[in-house]
Design a protein around this motif. Structure first.
Motif, PDB file in Angstrom:
ATOM      1  N   ARG A   8       0.836  -1.062   0.029  1.00 31.19           N
ATOM      2  CA  ARG A   8       0.056   0.063  -0.056  1.00 31.19           C
ATOM      3  C   ARG A   8       0.901   1.186  -0.014  1.00 31.19           C
ATOM      4  NH1 ARG A   8      -4.324  -2.659   3.497  1.00 31.19           N
ATOM      5  NH2 ARG A   8      -2.486  -2.463   5.115  1.00 31.19           N
ATOM      6  N   GLU A   9       2.029   1.038   0.853  1.00 32.81           N
ATOM      7  CA  GLU A   9       2.687   2.292   0.851  1.00 32.81           C
ATOM      8  C   GLU A   9       3.328   2.569  -0.671  1.00 32.81           C
ATOM      9  OE1 GLU A   9       4.579   5.574   2.549  1.00 32.81           O
ATOM     10  OE2 GLU A   9       3.047   4.476   3.143  1.00 32.81           O
TER      11      GLU A   9
ATOM     12  N   LEU B 108       3.888   5.902  -5.515  1.00 33.20           N
ATOM     13  CA  LEU B 108       3.742   5.671  -7.008  1.00 33.20           C
ATOM     14  C   LEU B 108       2.705   6.797  -7.594  1.00 33.20           C
ATOM     15  CD1 LEU B 108       4.235   2.029  -8.132  1.00 33.20           C
ATOM     16  CD2 LEU B 108       5.844   3.879  -8.517  1.00 33.20           C
ATOM     17  N   LEU B 109       1.401   6.713  -6.865  1.00 37.77           N
ATOM     18  CA  LEU B 109       0.568   7.512  -7.326  1.00 37.77           C
ATOM     19  C   LEU B 109       0.780   9.036  -6.810  1.00 37.77           C
ATOM     20  CD1 LEU B 109      -2.421   5.121  -6.774  1.00 37.77           C
ATOM     21  CD2 LEU B 109      -1.538   5.816  -8.902  1.00 37.77           C
TER      22      LEU B 109
ATOM     23  N   GLU C 103       0.166  10.158  -3.771  1.00 38.21           N
ATOM     24  CA  GLU C 103      -0.923  10.688  -2.722  1.00 38.21           C
ATOM     25  C   GLU C 103      -0.319  11.054  -1.588  1.00 38.21           C
ATOM     26  OE1 GLU C 103      -3.453   7.148  -2.393  1.00 38.21           O
ATOM     27  OE2 GLU C 103      -4.151   7.516  -4.453  1.00 38.21           O
ATOM     28  N   ALA C 104      -0.921  11.976  -0.715  1.00 41.49           N
ATOM     29  CA  ALA C 104      -0.325  12.415   0.449  1.00 41.49           C
ATOM     30  C   ALA C 104      -0.552  11.714   1.406  1.00 41.49           C
ATOM     31  CB  ALA C 104      -0.854  13.861   0.622  1.00 41.49           C
ATOM     32  N   HIS C 105      -1.677  10.651   1.471  1.00 34.28           N
ATOM     33  CA  HIS C 105      -2.072   9.600   2.474  1.00 34.28           C
ATOM     34  C   HIS C 105      -2.649   8.412   1.859  1.00 34.28           C
ATOM     35  CE1 HIS C 105      -6.184  10.565   2.350  1.00 34.28           C
ATOM     36  NE2 HIS C 105      -5.863  11.788   2.103  1.00 34.28           N
ATOM     37  N   SER C 106      -2.705   7.364   2.757  1.00 35.82           N
ATOM     38  CA  SER C 106      -3.328   6.221   2.252  1.00 35.82           C
ATOM     39  C   SER C 106      -4.645   6.310   2.191  1.00 35.82           C
ATOM     40  CB  SER C 106      -2.901   4.950   3.275  1.00 35.82           C
ATOM     41  OG  SER C 106      -1.441   4.661   3.345  1.00 35.82           O
ATOM     42  N   PRO C 107      -5.157   5.987   1.076  1.00 38.15           N
ATOM     43  CA  PRO C 107      -6.519   6.041   0.882  1.00 38.15           C
ATOM     44  C   PRO C 107      -7.122   5.024   1.733  1.00 38.15           C
ATOM     45  CG  PRO C 107      -5.604   4.420  -0.910  1.00 38.15           C
ATOM     46  CD  PRO C 107      -4.598   5.042  -0.156  1.00 38.15           C
ATOM     47  N   MET C 108      -8.470   5.362   2.100  1.00 36.66           N
ATOM     48  CA  MET C 108      -9.251   4.379   2.848  1.00 36.66           C
ATOM     49  C   MET C 108      -9.852   3.053   2.102  1.00 36.66           C
ATOM     50  SD  MET C 108      -9.460   5.783   5.814  1.00 36.66           S
ATOM     51  CE  MET C 108     -10.797   5.012   6.601  1.00 36.66           C
ATOM     52  N   ASN C 109      -9.687   1.886   2.678  1.00 35.14           N
ATOM     53  CA  ASN C 109     -10.145   0.759   1.933  1.00 35.14           C
ATOM     54  C   ASN C 109     -11.509   0.428   2.108  1.00 35.14           C
ATOM     55  OD1 ASN C 109      -7.295   0.715   1.991  1.00 35.14           O
ATOM     56  ND2 ASN C 109      -7.292  -1.485   2.046  1.00 35.14           N
TER      57      ASN C 109
END
Length: 84
Positions: free
Chosen positions: A69-70, A75-76, A78-84
């Motif tokens: 996930r990290e 790679l994308l 993103e500033a933070h991990s998306p919610m699953n």
């Protein structure tokens, strides 16, 4: 993968890192997670916010899932991990 059932509300716990991993038997590990907070004297202190006892296979799966996930997040861009 089956749906996650949450029969009661489980509060979110903010975790900033892994504090300690202890082997408690041949296939079981205790993993402590921490969050940083400011101490009374202004210094930073690490406070244990959760402990889990998991098998070696579960610990490896957790590490792989977190790492994947990290890597995807970076790679994308993103500033933070998306919610699953």
């Amino acid at each position: 993968m089956s749906e996650l059932v949450e029969p009661i509300v489980i509060l979110d716990t903010f975790v900033q890192g892994v504090g300690r991993v202890e082997e408690i038997s041949a296939n079981l590990f205790r993993i402590s997670y921490y969050a940083n907070q400011r101490g009374y004297d202004g210094t930073q202190e690490r406070v244990c916010v959760a402990k889990f006892i998991v098998t070696a296979d579960t610990m490896i799966a957790m590490a792989n899932a977190t790492g994947a996930r990290e890597a995807a997040r970076r790679l994308l861009g993103e500033a933070h991990s998306p919610m699953n």
